[in-house]
Design an enzyme around this catalytic site. Structure first.
Site, PDB file in Angstrom:
ATOM      1  N   CYS A 161      -7.295  35.762  37.606  1.00 13.21           N
ATOM      2  CA  CYS A 161      -6.516  34.982  37.330  1.00 13.21           C
ATOM      3  C   CYS A 161      -6.208  33.944  36.001  1.00 13.21           C
ATOM      4  O   CYS A 161      -6.653  33.099  36.891  1.00 13.21           O
ATOM      5  CB  CYS A 161      -5.938  35.141  38.470  1.00 13.21           C
ATOM      6  SG  CYS A 161      -4.819  37.385  39.187  1.00 13.21           S
TER       7      CYS A 161
ATOM      8  N   ARG B  69      -9.715  34.943  31.877  1.00 12.62           N
ATOM      9  CA  ARG B  69      -9.892  35.223  33.474  1.00 12.62           C
ATOM     10  C   ARG B  69      -9.147  36.383  34.396  1.00 12.62           C
ATOM     11  O   ARG B  69      -9.432  36.561  35.206  1.00 12.62           O
ATOM     12  CB  ARG B  69      -8.631  34.312  33.731  1.00 12.62           C
ATOM     13  CG  ARG B  69      -9.368  32.453  33.588  1.00 12.62           C
ATOM     14  CD  ARG B  69      -8.598  31.131  34.180  1.00 12.62           C
ATOM     15  NE  ARG B  69      -8.195  31.455  35.483  1.00 12.62           N
ATOM     16  CZ  ARG B  69      -8.935  30.164  35.917  1.00 12.62           C
ATOM     17  NH1 ARG B  69      -9.636  29.599  35.323  1.00 12.62           N
ATOM     18  NH2 ARG B  69      -9.088  30.571  37.511  1.00 12.62           N
TER      19      ARG B  69
ATOM     20  N   TRP C 142      -6.561  39.094  37.381  1.00 16.01           N
ATOM     21  CA  TRP C 142      -7.495  40.591  37.683  1.00 16.01           C
ATOM     22  C   TRP C 142      -7.177  40.788  38.987  1.00 16.01           C
ATOM     23  O   TRP C 142      -7.280  40.402  40.535  1.00 16.01           O
ATOM     24  CB  TRP C 142      -8.232  39.631  38.006  1.00 16.01           C
ATOM     25  CG  TRP C 142     -10.280  40.477  37.421  1.00 16.01           C
ATOM     26  CD1 TRP C 142     -10.741  40.771  36.920  1.00 16.01           C
ATOM     27  CD2 TRP C 142     -10.156  40.045  38.824  1.00 16.01           C
ATOM     28  NE1 TRP C 142     -11.641  41.092  37.036  1.00 16.01           N
ATOM     29  CE2 TRP C 142     -11.546  41.014  38.427  1.00 16.01           C
ATOM     30  CE3 TRP C 142     -10.729  40.047  40.125  1.00 16.01           C
ATOM     31  CZ2 TRP C 142     -12.842  41.656  39.552  1.00 16.01           C
ATOM     32  CZ3 TRP C 142     -11.628  40.643  41.458  1.00 16.01           C
ATOM     33  CH2 TRP C 142     -12.441  40.628  40.745  1.00 16.01           C
TER      34      TRP C 142
ATOM     35  N   ASN D 134      -2.664  32.436  41.685  1.00 19.64           N
ATOM     36  CA  ASN D 134      -4.169  32.981  41.755  1.00 19.64           C
ATOM     37  C   ASN D 134      -4.932  32.683  43.071  1.00 19.64           C
ATOM     38  O   ASN D 134      -4.818  32.038  43.370  1.00 19.64           O
ATOM     39  CB  ASN D 134      -4.509  32.301  40.529  1.00 19.64           C
ATOM     40  CG  ASN D 134      -6.232  32.154  40.248  1.00 19.64           C
ATOM     41  OD1 ASN D 134      -6.684  33.617  40.603  1.00 19.64           O
ATOM     42  ND2 ASN D 134      -6.796  31.193  39.572  1.00 19.64           N
ATOM     43  N   GLY D 135      -5.882  33.802  43.426  1.00 18.88           N
ATOM     44  CA  GLY D 135      -5.853  33.833  44.769  1.00 18.88           C
ATOM     45  C   GLY D 135      -6.159  35.454  45.637  1.00 18.88           C
ATOM     46  O   GLY D 135      -5.647  36.641  45.124  1.00 18.88           O
TER      47      GLY D 135
ATOM     48  N   GLU E   9     -31.111  37.296  33.092  1.00 16.69           N
ATOM     49  CA  GLU E   9     -30.588  36.519  32.311  1.00 16.69           C
ATOM     50  C   GLU E   9     -30.571  37.697  31.248  1.00 16.69           C
ATOM     51  O   GLU E   9     -29.332  38.156  31.411  1.00 16.69           O
ATOM     52  CB  GLU E   9     -30.618  35.157  32.157  1.00 16.69           C
ATOM     53  CG  GLU E   9     -29.803  34.749  31.350  1.00 16.69           C
ATOM     54  CD  GLU E   9     -27.904  34.846  31.621  1.00 16.69           C
ATOM     55  OE1 GLU E   9     -27.859  35.011  32.718  1.00 16.69           O
ATOM     56  OE2 GLU E   9     -27.392  34.990  31.047  1.00 16.69           O
TER      57      GLU E   9
ATOM     58  N   LYS F  52     -27.112  40.633  30.837  1.00 17.67           N
ATOM     59  CA  LYS F  52     -25.660  39.635  29.636  1.00 17.67           C
ATOM     60  C   LYS F  52     -25.906  41.214  28.570  1.00 17.67           C
ATOM     61  O   LYS F  52     -24.583  41.723  28.387  1.00 17.67           O
ATOM     62  CB  LYS F  52     -26.921  38.927  28.633  1.00 17.67           C
ATOM     63  CG  LYS F  52     -26.087  37.788  28.127  1.00 17.67           C
ATOM     64  CD  LYS F  52     -26.003  36.922  27.930  1.00 17.67           C
ATOM     65  CE  LYS F  52     -24.675  36.891  29.607  1.00 17.67           C
ATOM     66  NZ  LYS F  52     -24.991  35.639  30.089  1.00 17.67           N
TER      67      LYS F  52
ATOM     68  N   GLU G  93     -23.166  43.298  31.274  1.00 17.05           N
ATOM     69  CA  GLU G  93     -22.137  42.738  31.135  1.00 17.05           C
ATOM     70  C   GLU G  93     -20.966  43.322  30.364  1.00 17.05           C
ATOM     71  O   GLU G  93     -20.297  43.474  30.299  1.00 17.05           O
ATOM     72  CB  GLU G  93     -21.740  41.409  32.119  1.00 17.05           C
ATOM     73  CG  GLU G  93     -22.346  40.469  30.947  1.00 17.05           C
ATOM     74  CD  GLU G  93     -22.155  38.886  31.364  1.00 17.05           C
ATOM     75  OE1 GLU G  93     -21.495  38.580  32.587  1.00 17.05           O
ATOM     76  OE2 GLU G  93     -22.672  38.463  31.736  1.00 17.05           O
TER      77      GLU G  93
ATOM     78  N   HIS H 266     -45.004  49.141  40.905  1.00 14.85           N
ATOM     79  CA  HIS H 266     -45.130  49.726  42.527  1.00 14.85           C
ATOM     80  C   HIS H 266     -43.149  50.427  42.041  1.00 14.85           C
ATOM     81  O   HIS H 266     -42.343  50.386  43.595  1.00 14.85           O
ATOM     82  CB  HIS H 266     -44.468  48.292  43.220  1.00 14.85           C
ATOM     83  CG  HIS H 266     -46.161  47.254  43.105  1.00 14.85           C
ATOM     84  ND1 HIS H 266     -47.250  48.075  44.347  1.00 14.85           N
ATOM     85  CD2 HIS H 266     -46.493  46.533  42.702  1.00 14.85           C
ATOM     86  CE1 HIS H 266     -47.809  47.104  43.605  1.00 14.85           C
ATOM     87  NE2 HIS H 266     -47.835  45.881  42.577  1.00 14.85           N
TER      88      HIS H 266
ATOM     89  N   LYS I 285     -13.611  35.334  33.697  1.00 18.17           N
ATOM     90  CA  LYS I 285     -14.608  34.321  33.884  1.00 18.17           C
ATOM     91  C   LYS I 285     -14.721  33.158  35.307  1.00 18.17           C
ATOM     92  O   LYS I 285     -16.069  32.588  35.111  1.00 18.17           O
ATOM     93  CB  LYS I 285     -13.921  33.532  32.692  1.00 18.17           C
ATOM     94  CG  LYS I 285     -14.839  32.322  32.361  1.00 18.17           C
ATOM     95  CD  LYS I 285     -16.006  32.475  31.528  1.00 18.17           C
ATOM     96  CE  LYS I 285     -16.851  31.736  31.138  1.00 18.17           C
ATOM     97  NZ  LYS I 285     -18.258  31.943  30.677  1.00 18.17           N
TER      98      LYS I 285
HETATM   99  O1  M6R Z   1     -18.507  29.537  36.547  1.00 16.75           O
HETATM  100  P1  M6R Z   1     -19.786  29.771  37.623  1.00 16.75           P
HETATM  101  O2  M6R Z   1     -20.995  29.066  36.775  1.00 16.75           O
HETATM  102  O3  M6R Z   1     -20.101  29.362  38.974  1.00 16.75           O
HETATM  103  O4  M6R Z   1     -19.908  31.498  36.958  1.00 16.75           O
HETATM  104  C1  M6R Z   1     -20.914  32.015  37.960  1.00 16.75           C
HETATM  105  C2  M6R Z   1     -20.498  34.102  37.321  1.00 16.75           C
HETATM  106  O5  M6R Z   1     -20.066  34.100  37.427  1.00 16.75           O
HETATM  107  C3  M6R Z   1     -21.597  33.477  36.497  1.00 16.75           C
HETATM  108  O6  M6R Z   1     -22.053  32.914  34.921  1.00 16.75           O
HETATM  109  C4  M6R Z   1     -21.463  35.641  35.754  1.00 16.75           C
HETATM  110  O7  M6R Z   1     -22.333  35.844  35.799  1.00 16.75           O
HETATM  111  C5  M6R Z   1     -21.240  35.505  33.740  1.00 16.75           C
HETATM  112  N1  M6R Z   1     -20.123  36.385  33.891  1.00 16.75           N
HETATM  113  C6  M6R Z   1     -22.613  36.037  33.490  1.00 16.75           C
HETATM  114  O8  M6R Z   1     -22.483  36.093  31.923  1.00 16.75           O
END
Ligand code: M6R
Length: 617
Positions: free
Chosen positions: A2, A27, A74, A100-101, A490, A494, A497, A513, A612
């Protein structure tokens, strides 16, 4: 999660609010809304979906008020719908609130308010807040600004459990917004006869560089000319303004089609600025850290705690710190760490990595270790973010604002900073030779130019071409050994997502395995080979998937030791120290995910269901 914006000033609030929402959309983007103080009422406009829907379909240009609050959602409680969108009004329509929260005790508060005769029109946890404010405002019977309006807000916060950043409008107080935060971010930018509020700095950076970073349980009354700060008992206090150095254009797309692409291309700069002037005469300096040889020698354990991409950066650092410093390192997912009763003593150092510095689980994991006597070190990209204010010590990546939901430059900057930290620890501990450390230092200094090489046109064509061939697939696998396995995780994150393709990352030796049962004709397997010592082993694993019909993509800097014609696609990257090779090998994977998502016509900057900054548990 949010985004919140607010404006108090002399200009029309709506365009400023909409502009802020557009910048905060990363957000959350289930729905959006604004509330503007008009002459005799609070006017609320909301819509589901993107901010654009709110902007284009709700005649928001009619609103002429100069004070307003806004929100992009969100969804947590209640599906994305108009009635669940913020702002929420109290029953009398005197108070409007954006939040937000999460209010954890909202059911019991709702029950209480229902018994007092209040009616609820949404399924949200938030709707209790304006009604509680209304309840306390009338119960206290004082209609002045501080002892009436502010007191009603502080009384409300005293009964809320959970996390919140809140903005409140009161119909009876023109040109006034009251704000408070607890475990959710909120900043105030000071202007000339106008003040701005937002969940993060980039959203309002084009208006002012002077910011107040609100603390937990700190309240502010914001009017056109003044900002006053209070604690929960209505005691007023002074607060220092912080000047932000970020360039406002850093949060623009700058001619790129998407923020993600822009941020991928910003990596040479992000790494260069993160290294900064830390190396002087072959010594790596962290003057802001007080660590001594004796303290580091006393450590029996380092925990690196983070979420998502930041956690993947931690995995790369574990390899390096253990080898260079001979201290055991455990990498934990923050949401697990906080509930697994980790063994923490005064001989434990806990390092927390968070790009935003606002991730709820990472902050909670930090508070836990601090309470148990460990020293805590935060690594963040955002100066003054919550995590840096909680930690004993903080160091920063200098990647500039990262707007795309998928993290790219933050990851490479985090790995860079952690490498510098590893060198710094090893120097103090004298656990590595000067020669080995200077080889690593030279490797790090070469990275910005090497990243630029990976980003050259020729590689982009290769990756675009691969994307065209594989974008319709349903499943993919990423393989690697050692540090290549860390970066495979990683790469896989990527891809899933932003392209919504299911993918898994495996340590190459683990494949047989179990997961090899999923390999069949046409499945794409992406392998990373940057560690000469491990190349023959991973090559054998790739052969096993080729035998079963897999399509193979290889990302390597070890061309001499592989048969380049044996694979469907090969992407080469420059040679570097294996400690930092993920900083180069991740880039083709970032680009591949990007091009695949583009082929599929997806919104790469705002992938579905994601936000984000994950400020709720
Ligand atoms: O702001 P942060 O680094 O704490 O965020 C952590 C994760 O939410 C963030 O890295 C998330 O996995 C990304 N969307 C990955 O691309």
């Amino acid at each position: 999660m949010c985004g919140i914006v607010g404006y108090v000033g002399e200009k029309k609030a709506t365009p400023i609010l909409i502009n802020g929402l557009l910048r905060l959309e990363y957000r959350g983007y289930d729905s959006a809304g604004i509330a503007v103080l008009e002459k005799d009422h609070i006017d609320v406009r909301k819509d589901i979906g993107r901010v654009k829907n709110l902007q284009e379909n709700n005649h928001v240009e009619e609103l002429s008020g100069t004070t307003g609050i806004a929100h992009t959602r969100w969804a947590t409680h209640g599906k994305p719908s108009k009635e669940n969108s913020h702002p929420h009004l109290d029953n009398s329509k005197n108070f409007a609130v954006v939040h937000n929260g999460i209010i954890e005790n909202y059911s019991e508060l709702r029950e209480f308010l229902t018994k007092q005769g209040y009616t609820f029109y949404s399924q949200t946890d938030t709707e209790v807040i304006p009604n509680l404010i209304h309840y306390y405002y009338h119960k206290n019977g004082d209609t002045s600004l501080v002892n009436g309006f502010l007191r009603a807000v502080t009384d409300t916060c005293k009964v809320l459990k959970g996390s919140y950043a809140i903005e409140v409008l009161n119909k009876d107080f023109p040109n006034t917004v009251i704000v408070v935060r607890k475990d959710s971010p909120l900043v105030i930018a000071k202007g000339d006869k106008e003040n701005y509020i937002a969940s993060d700095i980039p959203a309002i950076l084009s208006y002012s560089k002077d910011f107040y970073l609100l603390e937990d349980n700190e309240f502010a009354i914001i009017t056109t000319d003044e900002i006053h700060f209070y604690d929960a008992d209505l005691h007023e206090h002074e607060k220092h303004v912080k000047s932000i150095e970020w360039d406002a254009s850093a949060s623009e797309k700058d001619g790129y089609e998407d923020y993600m692409l822009k941020e991928i291309f910003e990596q040479p700069k992000a790494i260069r600025e993160t290294i900064g002037t830390r190396f002087q005469d072959y010594i790596c300096r962290f003057e802001e850290l007080p660590f001594t040889k004796e303290y580091l020698q006393s450590l029996t354990q380092i925990y690196i705690v983070a979420c998502g991409t930041a956690m993947h950066a931690g995995l790369v650092a574990k390899n390096m710190i253990e080898k260079l410093c001979h201290i055991p390192v455990t990498v934990d997912i923050a949401s697990e760490f906080r509930y697994r009763n980790p063994l923490i003593t005064s001989h434990t150092l806990c390092i927390y990595i968070s790009q935003s510095g606002e991730t709820a689980d990472t902050i909670a994991a930090l508070k836990l270790a601090k309470a148990q006597g460990a020293k805590t070190l935060a690594i963040s990209n955002v100066i003054g973010s919550s995590i840096t204010r909680e930690a004993d010590y903080s160091i920063y990546t200098h990647a500039g604002p990262e707007i795309a939901v998928a993290s790219t430059k933050a990851y490479t900057a985090q790995v860079t900073l952690l490498s510098l930290l590893g060198i710094y620890f090893a120097q103090l501990l004298e656990t590595s030779t000067k020669e080995d450390l200077s080889v690593l230092q030279n490797a790090i200094l070469a990275l910005p130019n090497q990243i630029a090489e990976v980003l050259k046109e020729e590689n982009l064509h290769i990756l675009q071409n691969i994307a065209k061939k594989i974008y319709q697939e349903k499943d993919m696998f990423f393989l690697g050994r050692g540090v290549d396995y860390c970066v495979a995780l990683e790469g896989s994150l990527k891809l899933k997502e932003i392209s919504y393709i299911h993918s898994e990352a495996y340590a190459a030796g683990e494949l047989k395995h179990g997961p090899i049962a999923l390999i069949e004709s046409g499945v794409t397997v992406i392998s990373i080979l940057t560690d000469k010592a491990l190349t023959p082993k991973t090559v054998s694993n790739i052969q096993e998937v080729i035998t079963r019909g897999a399509k193979t993509v290889v990302i390597t800097n070890d061309e001499e030791n592989i048969d380049m014609n044996h694979y469907d696609f090969v992407v080469t990257i420059p040679k570097t120290s294996s400690y930092v090779s993920p900083i180069l090998s991740v880039i083709p994977m970032q680009l591949l995910s990007y091009y695949i998502a583009k082929e599929k016509g997806l919104d790469v900057d705002k992938p579905r269901n994601l936000a984000k900054s994950v400020t709720v548990e």
